[in-house]
Design an enzyme around this catalytic site. Structure first.
Site, PDB file in Angstrom:
ATOM      1  N   LYS A 155      14.940   1.476  -3.043  1.00 48.15           N
ATOM      2  CA  LYS A 155      13.837   1.758  -3.961  1.00 48.15           C
ATOM      3  C   LYS A 155      13.230   3.132  -3.703  1.00 48.15           C
ATOM      4  O   LYS A 155      12.964   3.896  -4.635  1.00 48.15           O
ATOM      5  CB  LYS A 155      12.757   0.671  -3.837  1.00 48.15           C
ATOM      6  CG  LYS A 155      11.611   0.803  -4.843  1.00 48.15           C
ATOM      7  CD  LYS A 155      10.951  -0.534  -5.110  1.00 48.15           C
ATOM      8  CE  LYS A 155      10.156  -1.050  -3.949  1.00 48.15           C
ATOM      9  NZ  LYS A 155       8.752  -0.593  -3.973  1.00 48.15           N
ATOM     10  N   SER A 156      13.028   3.471  -2.421  1.00 51.24           N
ATOM     11  CA  SER A 156      12.420   4.763  -2.091  1.00 51.24           C
ATOM     12  C   SER A 156      13.273   5.923  -2.593  1.00 51.24           C
ATOM     13  O   SER A 156      12.767   6.895  -3.169  1.00 51.24           O
ATOM     14  CB  SER A 156      12.227   4.879  -0.581  1.00 51.24           C
ATOM     15  OG  SER A 156      11.331   3.908  -0.098  1.00 51.24           O
TER      16      SER A 156
ATOM     17  N   ARG B  64      12.630   8.815  -5.768  1.00 47.48           N
ATOM     18  CA  ARG B  64      12.701  10.250  -5.480  1.00 47.48           C
ATOM     19  C   ARG B  64      13.835  10.929  -6.249  1.00 47.48           C
ATOM     20  O   ARG B  64      13.714  12.091  -6.644  1.00 47.48           O
ATOM     21  CB  ARG B  64      12.851  10.452  -3.965  1.00 47.48           C
ATOM     22  CG  ARG B  64      11.553  10.129  -3.195  1.00 47.48           C
ATOM     23  CD  ARG B  64      11.826   9.897  -1.711  1.00 47.48           C
ATOM     24  NE  ARG B  64      10.600   9.748  -0.928  1.00 47.48           N
ATOM     25  CZ  ARG B  64       9.892   8.626  -0.843  1.00 47.48           C
ATOM     26  NH1 ARG B  64      10.274   7.539  -1.509  1.00 47.48           N
ATOM     27  NH2 ARG B  64       8.793   8.575  -0.098  1.00 47.48           N
TER      28      ARG B  64
ATOM     29  N   GLY C  25       3.083   1.397  -6.074  1.00 47.16           N
ATOM     30  CA  GLY C  25       2.273   2.374  -5.354  1.00 47.16           C
ATOM     31  C   GLY C  25       3.063   3.623  -5.036  1.00 47.16           C
ATOM     32  O   GLY C  25       2.547   4.741  -5.109  1.00 47.16           O
TER      33      GLY C  25
ATOM     34  N   ARG D  49      -5.475  -0.907  -5.603  1.00 46.52           N
ATOM     35  CA  ARG D  49      -5.047  -0.189  -4.409  1.00 46.52           C
ATOM     36  C   ARG D  49      -5.687   1.190  -4.329  1.00 46.52           C
ATOM     37  O   ARG D  49      -5.920   1.844  -5.353  1.00 46.52           O
ATOM     38  CB  ARG D  49      -3.527  -0.081  -4.389  1.00 46.52           C
ATOM     39  CG  ARG D  49      -2.858  -1.435  -4.311  1.00 46.52           C
ATOM     40  CD  ARG D  49      -1.340  -1.330  -4.323  1.00 46.52           C
ATOM     41  NE  ARG D  49      -0.846  -0.693  -3.108  1.00 46.52           N
ATOM     42  CZ  ARG D  49       0.436  -0.455  -2.896  1.00 46.52           C
ATOM     43  NH1 ARG D  49       1.331  -0.781  -3.801  1.00 46.52           N
ATOM     44  NH2 ARG D  49       0.825   0.130  -1.767  1.00 46.52           N
TER      45      ARG D  49
ATOM     46  N   ASP E 274       7.283  -2.506   5.501  1.00 45.10           N
ATOM     47  CA  ASP E 274       7.469  -3.445   4.401  1.00 45.10           C
ATOM     48  C   ASP E 274       8.152  -4.731   4.836  1.00 45.10           C
ATOM     49  O   ASP E 274       8.215  -5.686   4.053  1.00 45.10           O
ATOM     50  CB  ASP E 274       8.291  -2.791   3.284  1.00 45.10           C
ATOM     51  CG  ASP E 274       7.503  -1.744   2.511  1.00 45.10           C
ATOM     52  OD1 ASP E 274       6.273  -1.893   2.412  1.00 45.10           O
ATOM     53  OD2 ASP E 274       8.117  -0.783   2.026  1.00 45.10           O
TER      54      ASP E 274
ATOM     55  N   LYS F 222      -1.407  -2.750   1.084  1.00 45.17           N
ATOM     56  CA  LYS F 222      -0.172  -2.751   0.307  1.00 45.17           C
ATOM     57  C   LYS F 222      -0.432  -3.452  -1.034  1.00 45.17           C
ATOM     58  O   LYS F 222      -1.576  -3.534  -1.486  1.00 45.17           O
ATOM     59  CB  LYS F 222       0.940  -3.434   1.109  1.00 45.17           C
ATOM     60  CG  LYS F 222       1.462  -2.573   2.268  1.00 45.17           C
ATOM     61  CD  LYS F 222       2.302  -1.422   1.727  1.00 45.17           C
ATOM     62  CE  LYS F 222       2.995  -0.650   2.811  1.00 45.17           C
ATOM     63  NZ  LYS F 222       3.856   0.422   2.268  1.00 45.17           N
TER      64      LYS F 222
ATOM     65  N   ARG G 230      -1.270  -7.897   3.105  1.00 43.28           N
ATOM     66  CA  ARG G 230      -0.102  -8.690   3.478  1.00 43.28           C
ATOM     67  C   ARG G 230      -0.309  -9.512   4.738  1.00 43.28           C
ATOM     68  O   ARG G 230       0.318 -10.563   4.903  1.00 43.28           O
ATOM     69  CB  ARG G 230       1.130  -7.782   3.613  1.00 43.28           C
ATOM     70  CG  ARG G 230       1.670  -7.350   2.250  1.00 43.28           C
ATOM     71  CD  ARG G 230       2.874  -6.449   2.339  1.00 43.28           C
ATOM     72  NE  ARG G 230       3.453  -6.268   1.001  1.00 43.28           N
ATOM     73  CZ  ARG G 230       4.327  -5.318   0.688  1.00 43.28           C
ATOM     74  NH1 ARG G 230       4.711  -4.445   1.606  1.00 43.28           N
ATOM     75  NH2 ARG G 230       4.807  -5.233  -0.533  1.00 43.28           N
TER      76      ARG G 230
END
Length: 452
Positions: free
Chosen positions: A28-29, A33, A101, A129, A327, A354, A358
């Site tokens: 995902k990261s 990007r 986020g 958030r 995470d 988060k 969490r």
């Protein structure tokens, strides 16, 4: 209720061995990007293996709104025709980042040093958030921001017409904040410097270098010093997105606590700034091995083999490891409940802000299923009950958080009785194939008491 529709109650029943190959989605990261830097390059960037969860799809929509041409060719193959650094157009509509986020904070940074204005919003979870951690350093470039009380979305960002470079020390370990400042620094003259006391995931630094930015990273007495020279012409890239270690965590952890299991999870990114969970599991005594270790697209990759591990023990996780596995603590706490002894997790205050709090969310759900949990502002502990010792039978709130929902689905696979969540809908934001993948391995998941 889900930020993307009607709540989807889900239940995970105790099951037999999990076996087979778990081909989890792209990271995902890196997917976020790839789209953003592709939009800031000149020419066509080609991306394969893009995660097609809601979070990343919202980022793709945002890049279109800023003027990039983003095309889905099917099968995880995408292309981005970029507009160049400083080339973003002013969007006609509010940018909705859904539950992400990462998406909203990185996009804010990417547009902050262009003379345009954009308004950002998200779902019910994202709009709670804090955004000040990003908007505060962006102000230093000359950006203005107006949001709800407490620096929350919806928020309007007025980009700097004459940006100046910034030297910024990140106050808390956050790859999102670091990345937002670096992306803003792309369109500022001179050198923008970011200082981290604790290293966080470094996908932005690796990818900026890959796109041709002049960027250096140096470990000093101050910490990790990242220096970016502004106003480069980013060159388009061909990017193969490795599979997401945060998604791999769920089939890996499920296999460890489910008797007789043997699961192969191929092609997982093992960037040192992301692999803390796997290191921790092995220290606990997990039968977790790396096969076919290699490098793909500048990132270390391996196939993970996870086997049922009945003799795991709780340990004290080093606080300095938190940034590399932030995470994964929710699902780690599920493994801890199936180990023996006490699992202590410190340096984790970032979990409080988060998609949900969490620590609180997991503590509530674990207690509802017969597990003893203690907690503080920056730490929590779980008392292990041994393999097969978790009573289960409880209903847990997901708090609109995909990782909370998936963690409790994993817990149900190894508990004495089924475990339920009030809403599994948010799972689609990061792991849209979670249910068919896990049931394909042998899990028994139900939606509203119907097979998925």
């Amino acid at each position: 209720m889900s930020g993307h529709g009607t709540p989807i109650p889900m239940t995970s029943h105790p099951c037999g061995p999990l076996t087979g190959t778990a081909e989890v989605p792209g990271d995902k990261s890196i997917s976020h990007r790839s789209l953003i830097l592709g939009a800031m390059a000149v020419g066509e960037t080609r991306i394969s293996g893009l995660l097609e969860g809601e979070d990343v799809l919202d980022t793709a929509k945002a890049m279109r709104a800023f003027g990039a041409e983003v095309t889905d060719h099917g099968g995880g193959e995408w292309s981005v025709h970029g507009v160049g650094v400083g080339g973003f157009a002013e969007p006609d509509q509010v940018i909705d980042c859904g539950n992400s986020g990462t998406g909203v904070r990185l996009i804010m940074g990417a547009m902050a040093t262009s003379p345009i204005t954009a308004t950002f919003t998200g779902d019910a979870s994202l709009n709670k958030r804090p955004m000040a951690r990003v908007t505060d350093p962006l102000v230093l470039f000359g950006t203005q921001s107006v949001g709800r009380n407490g620096g929350r979305l919806p928020m309007t960002i007025v980009g700097a017409a004459d940006p100046i470079p910034v030297r910024y020390e990140v106050p808390v370990p956050s790859a999102q904040v670091k990345s937002a400042v670096l992306l803003a620094g792309l369109n500022a003259p001179g050198k923008t410097v970011v200082i981290e006391k604790e290293a966080t995931r470094d996908h932005s630094e690796r990818m900026l270098a890959g796109f041709g930015a002049e960027i250096t990273v140096e470990d000093t007495d101050e910490g990790r010093v990242i220096t970016l020279t502004g106003r480069p012409e980013l060159k388009p890239q061909v990017i193969a997105v490795p599979r997401d270690p945060s998604s791999a965590a769920f089939p890996v952890c499920a296999a460890l606590i489910t008797p007789g299991s043997d699961v192969l999870v191929p092609g997982i990114g093992l960037n040192p700034t992301r692999a803390g969970l796997f290191t921790t599991l092995r220290e606990m005594g997990a039968d977790l091995t790396y096969e076919n270790e290699r490098e793909e697209g500048g990132e270390p990759v391996a196939d993970l083999r996870a086997k049922y591990s009945p003799n795991m023990k709780g340990i004290s996780v080093p606080p300095e490891r938190a940034a590399s596995m932030i995470d994964e603590y929710p699902v780690l706490s599920v493994v801890a409940a199936n180990a023996t002894g006490t699992m202590i997790m410190g340096g984790v205050k970032e979990l409080r802000v988060k998609e949900s709090d969490r620590i609180d969310a997991m503590a509530r759900g674990l207690r509802a299923n017969g597990v003893t949990v203690d907690e503080g502002d920056d730490w929590w502990s779980v008392e292990g009950l041994g393999i097969g010792g978790v009573p289960g039978g409880g209903i847990c709130e997901s708090f609109l958080d995909h990782r909370i929902a998936m963690s409790f689905m994993v817990m149900g696979m190894g508990a004495k009785k089924a475990v339920s969540v009030d809403d599994g809908g948010p799972i689609a934001t990061s792991f849209p194939i979670f249910e068919p993948l896990m049931t394909g391995l042998g899990a028994k998941l139900l939606r509203d008491n119907r097979p998925v």
